[in-house]
Design a protein around this motif. Sequence first.
Motif, short mmCIF file in Angstrom:
data_model
loop_
_atom_site.label_atom_id
_atom_site.label_comp_id
_atom_site.label_asym_id
_atom_site.label_seq_id
_atom_site.Cartn_x
_atom_site.Cartn_y
_atom_site.Cartn_z
N ARG A 91 0.82 -1.21 0.00
CA ARG A 91 0.00 0.00 0.00
C ARG A 91 0.85 1.27 0.00
NH1 ARG A 91 -4.87 1.64 4.30
NH2 ARG A 91 -5.11 3.80 3.53
N PHE A 92 2.01 1.20 0.66
CA PHE A 92 2.84 2.41 0.82
C PHE A 92 4.16 2.28 0.07
CE2 PHE A 92 0.12 2.08 4.57
CZ PHE A 92 -0.48 3.33 4.58
N ASN A 93 4.45 3.31 -0.71
CA ASN A 93 5.72 3.41 -1.43
C ASN A 93 6.46 4.63 -0.90
OD1 ASN A 93 5.81 1.21 -3.05
ND2 ASN A 93 5.17 2.23 -4.92
N GLY A 94 7.72 4.48 -0.59
CA GLY A 94 8.48 5.60 -0.06
C GLY A 94 9.82 5.75 -0.76
N SER A 95 10.35 6.96 -0.70
CA SER A 95 11.64 7.23 -1.33
C SER A 95 12.37 8.32 -0.55
CB SER A 95 11.46 7.68 -2.79
OG SER A 95 10.73 8.89 -2.84
N GLY A 96 13.66 8.34 -0.74
CA GLY A 96 14.50 9.37 -0.12
C GLY A 96 15.71 9.63 -1.00
N GLN A 97 16.37 10.73 -0.74
CA GLN A 97 17.54 11.12 -1.51
C GLN A 97 18.56 11.81 -0.62
OE1 GLN A 97 16.02 13.67 -4.62
NE2 GLN A 97 15.86 12.00 -6.08
N VAL A 98 19.81 11.58 -0.97
CA VAL A 98 20.92 12.35 -0.39
C VAL A 98 21.74 12.87 -1.55
CG1 VAL A 98 22.99 12.31 1.03
CG2 VAL A 98 20.98 11.00 1.74
N LEU A 99 21.95 14.19 -1.57
CA LEU A 99 22.73 14.82 -2.64
C LEU A 99 24.16 15.07 -2.16
CD1 LEU A 99 19.85 15.27 -3.75
CD2 LEU A 99 20.63 17.50 -4.56
N VAL A 100 25.08 14.75 -3.03
CA VAL A 100 26.49 15.11 -2.80
C VAL A 100 26.84 16.22 -3.77
CG1 VAL A 100 28.87 14.28 -2.74
CG2 VAL A 100 26.99 12.71 -2.19
N LYS A 101 27.29 17.35 -3.25
CA LYS A 101 27.69 18.50 -4.07
C LYS A 101 29.11 18.86 -3.67
CE LYS A 101 23.00 20.40 -4.39
NZ LYS A 101 22.15 21.59 -4.15
N SER A 102 30.04 18.62 -4.58
CA SER A 102 31.43 18.78 -4.21
C SER A 102 32.30 19.18 -5.40
CB SER A 102 31.97 17.48 -3.61
OG SER A 102 33.35 17.57 -3.31
N ALA A 103 33.33 19.96 -5.10
CA ALA A 103 34.33 20.29 -6.11
C ALA A 103 35.40 19.20 -6.20
CB ALA A 103 34.98 21.63 -5.78
N ARG A 104 35.35 18.22 -5.32
CA ARG A 104 36.30 17.10 -5.36
C ARG A 104 35.75 16.03 -6.31
NH1 ARG A 104 37.12 14.61 -0.27
NH2 ARG A 104 35.15 15.42 0.55
N VAL A 105 35.89 16.32 -7.57
CA VAL A 105 35.25 15.52 -8.61
C VAL A 105 35.72 14.07 -8.60
CG1 VAL A 105 34.96 15.29 -11.10
CG2 VAL A 105 34.88 17.56 -10.05
N LYS A 106 37.00 13.87 -8.49
CA LYS A 106 37.53 12.50 -8.52
C LYS A 106 37.06 11.69 -7.32
CE LYS A 106 41.63 13.48 -11.31
NZ LYS A 106 43.12 13.42 -11.40
N ASP A 107 36.93 12.35 -6.16
CA ASP A 107 36.44 11.64 -4.97
C ASP A 107 34.99 11.22 -5.15
OD1 ASP A 107 38.89 11.91 -3.74
OD2 ASP A 107 38.34 13.73 -2.66
N VAL A 108 34.18 12.07 -5.80
CA VAL A 108 32.79 11.72 -6.06
C VAL A 108 32.72 10.53 -7.02
CG1 VAL A 108 30.62 12.52 -7.06
CG2 VAL A 108 31.98 14.07 -5.65
N GLU A 109 33.53 10.56 -8.05
CA GLU A 109 33.54 9.45 -9.01
C GLU A 109 33.96 8.14 -8.33
OE1 GLU A 109 35.09 9.00 -13.53
OE2 GLU A 109 36.65 9.41 -12.05
N LYS A 110 34.95 8.23 -7.48
CA LYS A 110 35.43 7.04 -6.76
C LYS A 110 34.34 6.49 -5.85
CE LYS A 110 39.03 5.55 -3.53
NZ LYS A 110 40.22 6.00 -2.73
N ALA A 111 33.64 7.37 -5.13
CA ALA A 111 32.59 6.92 -4.22
C ALA A 111 31.43 6.29 -4.97
CB ALA A 111 32.10 8.09 -3.38
#
Length: 242
Positions: free
Chosen positions: A117-137
């Motif tokens: 009956r219930f559908n749920g969702s959530g989000q976490v945004l990563v905003k960073s100038a450390r581009v390579k670290d974001v790609e690695k994660a």
Amino acid sequence: MNTLSRILAALLVAAGLALAGFAVSQGLERFRMSDRSVTVKGLAEKEVESDFAIWTIGFRRAGVEFGAVQQALSADRDKVLAFLKAQGFTDAELEPKPLQVQDLLAREYAQGNVPFRFNGSGQVLVKSARVKDVEKAALAVDPLIQAGMQLGGAEGEGANSGPRYQLRGFNDIKAPLLAEATRNAREQADKFATEAGASLGPLKNANQGAIRITGDDGNDFDDGSSRTKRLRVVSTFEYELR
């Protein structure tokens, strides 16, 4: 006397006509010369690395009880935040979004035979100038999946879409790129003038053109998925020939 006067008058008229003809011919010649020009295109290309990344980690849950779905989503959000902090990201680089839980039976045209009956969702945004670290994660999310999390967008797009890479320092790159296109066009114009036995005059018209940004994946546009950006500009210049 009359005859002499007529001869002198005729000579003066002839001289005037000759002088006028010379002036007209010179004017036409100057017009033709001033109309001589050459139009060239200058090309400049450059590959650059993105300087900012935005990564949306979406997660979903479904169930028969509202409270259970909400609690599961809250636990998932805590796991995502813990994972990201273990990857070295700070609170300033993380943006948790409010959780959303939808009652499918409360919708218009709802059907009573839905399994959950219930559908749920959530989000976490990563905003960073450390581009390579974001790609690695983004390539290291297997532990979250192994922990039973259903990664996906808020609307249930399926698999995690991955980071989106941006070029926020575009203005710092724009001027050198246009300068290179201008130099390239000038070299071509000089070469043409030399081969034509002329000299290059001043610039008459210029169109710097639009800088096109694409990824390194072969697409004709930048959808943000490529960390390396390819910049290309074609500028048009018209020079006077002398």
